[in-house]
Design a protein around this motif. Sequence first.
Motif, PDB file in Angstrom:
ATOM      1  N   ALA A   1       0.845  -1.196   0.000  1.00 39.88           N
ATOM      2  CA  ALA A   1       0.000   0.000   0.000  1.00 39.88           C
ATOM      3  C   ALA A   1       0.876   1.240   0.000  1.00 39.88           C
ATOM      4  CB  ALA A   1      -0.918   0.002   1.216  1.00 39.88           C
ATOM      5  N   ILE A   2       0.637   2.109  -0.943  1.00 36.75           N
ATOM      6  CA  ILE A   2       1.405   3.345  -1.065  1.00 36.75           C
ATOM      7  C   ILE A   2       0.442   4.524  -1.080  1.00 36.75           C
ATOM      8  CG2 ILE A   2       3.006   4.685  -2.501  1.00 36.75           C
ATOM      9  CD1 ILE A   2       3.970   2.011  -3.676  1.00 36.75           C
ATOM     10  N   ILE A   3       0.758   5.542  -0.306  1.00 33.43           N
ATOM     11  CA  ILE A   3      -0.038   6.771  -0.310  1.00 33.43           C
ATOM     12  C   ILE A   3       0.871   7.902  -0.771  1.00 33.43           C
ATOM     13  CG2 ILE A   3      -1.336   8.407   1.102  1.00 33.43           C
ATOM     14  CD1 ILE A   3      -2.026   5.998   2.915  1.00 33.43           C
ATOM     15  N   GLU A   4       0.485   8.524  -1.864  1.00 35.69           N
ATOM     16  CA  GLU A   4       1.277   9.610  -2.444  1.00 35.69           C
ATOM     17  C   GLU A   4       0.454  10.899  -2.422  1.00 35.69           C
ATOM     18  OE1 GLU A   4       2.210   8.256  -6.365  1.00 35.69           O
ATOM     19  OE2 GLU A   4       3.853   6.963  -5.681  1.00 35.69           O
ATOM     20  N   SER A   5       1.099  11.979  -2.026  1.00 39.64           N
ATOM     21  CA  SER A   5       0.393  13.252  -1.987  1.00 39.64           C
ATOM     22  C   SER A   5       1.379  14.404  -1.975  1.00 39.64           C
ATOM     23  CB  SER A   5      -0.507  13.318  -0.741  1.00 39.64           C
ATOM     24  OG  SER A   5      -1.287  14.495  -0.757  1.00 39.64           O
ATOM     25  N   LYS A   6       0.949  15.508  -2.528  1.00 44.45           N
ATOM     26  CA  LYS A   6       1.688  16.758  -2.460  1.00 44.45           C
ATOM     27  C   LYS A   6       0.689  17.869  -2.214  1.00 44.45           C
ATOM     28  CE  LYS A   6       5.589  15.628  -5.498  1.00 44.45           C
ATOM     29  NZ  LYS A   6       6.295  15.998  -6.743  1.00 44.45           N
ATOM     30  N   LYS A   7       1.109  18.857  -1.458  1.00 42.53           N
ATOM     31  CA  LYS A   7       0.207  19.967  -1.165  1.00 42.53           C
ATOM     32  C   LYS A   7      -0.226  20.639  -2.453  1.00 42.53           C
ATOM     33  CE  LYS A   7       1.591  20.948   3.566  1.00 42.53           C
ATOM     34  NZ  LYS A   7       2.050  21.966   4.527  1.00 42.53           N
ATOM     35  N   GLY A   8      -1.538  20.743  -2.623  1.00 41.68           N
ATOM     36  CA  GLY A   8      -2.095  21.384  -3.809  1.00 41.68           C
ATOM     37  C   GLY A   8      -2.255  20.466  -5.001  1.00 41.68           C
TER      38      GLY A   8
ATOM     39  N   GLN B   1      -3.160  10.191  -3.759  1.00 36.78           N
ATOM     40  CA  GLN B   1      -3.363   8.899  -4.428  1.00 36.78           C
ATOM     41  C   GLN B   1      -3.140   7.767  -3.439  1.00 36.78           C
ATOM     42  OE1 GLN B   1      -0.786   8.474  -7.816  1.00 36.78           O
ATOM     43  NE2 GLN B   1      -2.108   9.690  -9.144  1.00 36.78           N
ATOM     44  N   PHE B   2      -3.980   6.749  -3.550  1.00 36.13           N
ATOM     45  CA  PHE B   2      -3.808   5.518  -2.781  1.00 36.13           C
ATOM     46  C   PHE B   2      -3.624   4.381  -3.772  1.00 36.13           C
ATOM     47  CE2 PHE B   2      -6.311   1.864  -0.802  1.00 36.13           C
ATOM     48  CZ  PHE B   2      -5.197   1.336  -0.181  1.00 36.13           C
ATOM     49  N   LEU B   3      -2.479   3.713  -3.702  1.00 37.96           N
ATOM     50  CA  LEU B   3      -2.152   2.624  -4.626  1.00 37.96           C
ATOM     51  C   LEU B   3      -2.009   1.335  -3.832  1.00 37.96           C
ATOM     52  CD1 LEU B   3       0.617   4.576  -6.580  1.00 37.96           C
ATOM     53  CD2 LEU B   3      -1.760   4.306  -7.261  1.00 37.96           C
TER      54      LEU B   3
END
Length: 252
Positions: free
Chosen positions: A233-240, A244-246
Amino acid sequence: MDQEGIQSFLIVFSIIAFALALTVILLFAIFQKRKNKLVRIQQETENKFKEEIIETQIEIREETLRNISWELHDNIGQLLTLAKIQLNEADETCGNVSEASETISECLKELRNLSKLINPDTFTSLTLIEALEMEIERFNRMKYLETTLEYNLETFDLNTKVETIIFRMLQEFFTNTIKHSKATQLKVKLTYSEETLEIKAEDNGVGFDVSQLSRGIGLSNIKNRAKIIGADAIIESKKGEGTQFLLTYKNK
């Protein structure tokens, strides 16, 4: 001591020294092997203990959800049904009574859907896709945000426990999206091929700093649940830039 005696002594001494060195090396190797084995056993025991704790926590949550589901369906549902009957027996010429009756009907419908979705026993009769469709249809009906679901297969052979845990992980992501992301769109895509399930859920919200992930209980729960079923499980995010949840799960 003559020259020949010295040579013999040196040969014997060299043999003894070599034997001692070899013995020390062997003893060290045996010690290191046993140490590594003990460390491995300790690590496996610790990992098993952690998994048992997580499984127990999940079982407690699932049992709590089951009880809430029954409470919603049996108690609150019955009260709303009684209120609807009372309204229907009232003066139907009053427009407000008719509107109130319709509102209660919608409440009952949403309550029953919610009761199904939080009840772990749902997965004995619903597939993962069917449960996700119900959840996403609810979001769209309630106008939380515009939600879409894509999948290449309507059904695939997954263990019921695995399906439940995957659905709970997605619910955690959905909850965080609705509560914190300020998103207007949520997209979910499931691809199943060669016994591998890949899930991608993404929103167009405000995003966040992933280094702060450990502070978020909901998103941390996703990681813990993934460990139980051996998924990545990978959670990717950047402000603005949204979040994403993979998830990748290999069906055993």
